[in-house]
Design a protein around this motif. Structure first.
Motif: not given
Length: 300
Positions: A58-59, A63-65, A108-111, A121-124
């Motif tokens: 789910a991370r 993160s992709r969202r 964006l803040e919520c995701f 959170y995954i950066n890229a």
């Protein structure tokens, strides 16, 4: 990189009267629906009962969202500027776009925060080839004076946002974890307005278009479907150029755990239905969208 040709500003006479009542109503609803992610999402109700594997999956999904939502933060102001630069464009879209950007920032803040709650959170993307798929530079496209503003709205605010809405409705229906359900409920409510804006504005402008203008917009929609949607922009499993196995597995596992996702098969079916519905809707206003062929889905 070539410079983006931008319209010369012709602001006056300044037109502020209400002319598209339906879009002005979207603006008023958006103002009344104001909320704060830190206060209006019950973050303390987060239930990390899913397995570590499901949370890690789910991370990646969430993160992709966030990566996709980042695009909107630059796109919406550019689109608002474009509406302001063009002479005789209605005021109602300008008001609406001003609040749309705020809603995108809340999402964006919520995701981002939810991905952190799941484990970080995954950066890229791990595969750098996805960066070219996700980095659409829509802010430049919106400002490009050589491109039709009506065509841009048709592609990105009606078709693209319409597909996004349907996907988020799907994710919300699969969300059992309390915080994921709250975030997605808020996102769906806003994205319904975002997609409605695109369709309402296209309907308003369609009556003023000749056949050539409509055909040009249909060509733009077809191009977006085949070169952007089919590349895996919103649904990774549609890509045939980049291996989407990690995303497909993550989406499936997160969906089964109730963490606000959907399986690739569910996403593909939703996409197919969206395109069919859009084709029917467009036909009412004289836009003849042909079927498009995907290497795996076949004709859509």
């Amino acid at each position: 990189m070539q410079a983006t040709p931008i319209l010369v500003e012709r602001r006056f006479p300044l037109e502020l009267k209400r002319s598209i009542v339906s879009i002005r109503e979207l603006y008023e609803i958006s103002k009344a629906s104001r909320w704060t992610p830190a206060k209006d999402i019950a973050w303390d109700s987060f239930d990390p009962g899913a397995s570590e594997a499901a949370r890690n999956a789910a991370r990646l999904v969430w993160s992709r969202r966030a990566w996709l939502e980042y695009t909107g933060l630059a796109e919406t102001p550019a689109l608002l500027i474009r509406f302001c630069l063009e002479l005789d464009r209605e005021s109602d879209p300008k008001y609406f776009l001003a609040v749309r950007n705020t809603e995108e920032a809340w999402h964006l803040e919520c995701f981002h925060r939810y991905a952190k709650a799941l484990g970080g959170y995954i950066n890229a993307p791990s595969d750098k080839r996805w960066e070219a798929v996700l980095n659409r530079t829509l802010y430049r496209d919106a400002l490009d004076a050589t491109q039709s503003l009506d065509g841009y709205v048709a592609v990105h605010c009606a078709i693209e946002d319409g597909i996004e809405l349907a996907l988020y409705q799907l994710y919300a229906g699969n969300a059992r974890e309390p915080v994921a359900a709250q975030i997605l409920a808020r996102a769906v409510a806003a994205k319904e307005r975002h997609a409605s804006f695109g369709w309402l504005y296209l309907q308003e402008r369609a009556a003023r278009m000749d056949d050539a203008a409509k055909a040009a917009i249909v060509s733009q929609i077809e191009s977006w479907l085949t070169h952007v949607a089919f590349a895996g922009y919103q649904i990774p499993s549609l890509s045939t150029e980049i291996d989407a196995g990690d995303y497909e597995a993550a989406a499936t596992l997160a969906a089964e755990a109730g963490l606000g996702a959907a399986t690739p098969a569910q996403e593909q079916q939703t996409f197919r239905q969206c395109v069919q519905d859009a084709r029917t809707r467009l036909a009412q206003w004289g836009f003849a969208l042909p079927t498009v062929r995907h290497p795996v889905l076949g004709e859509v």
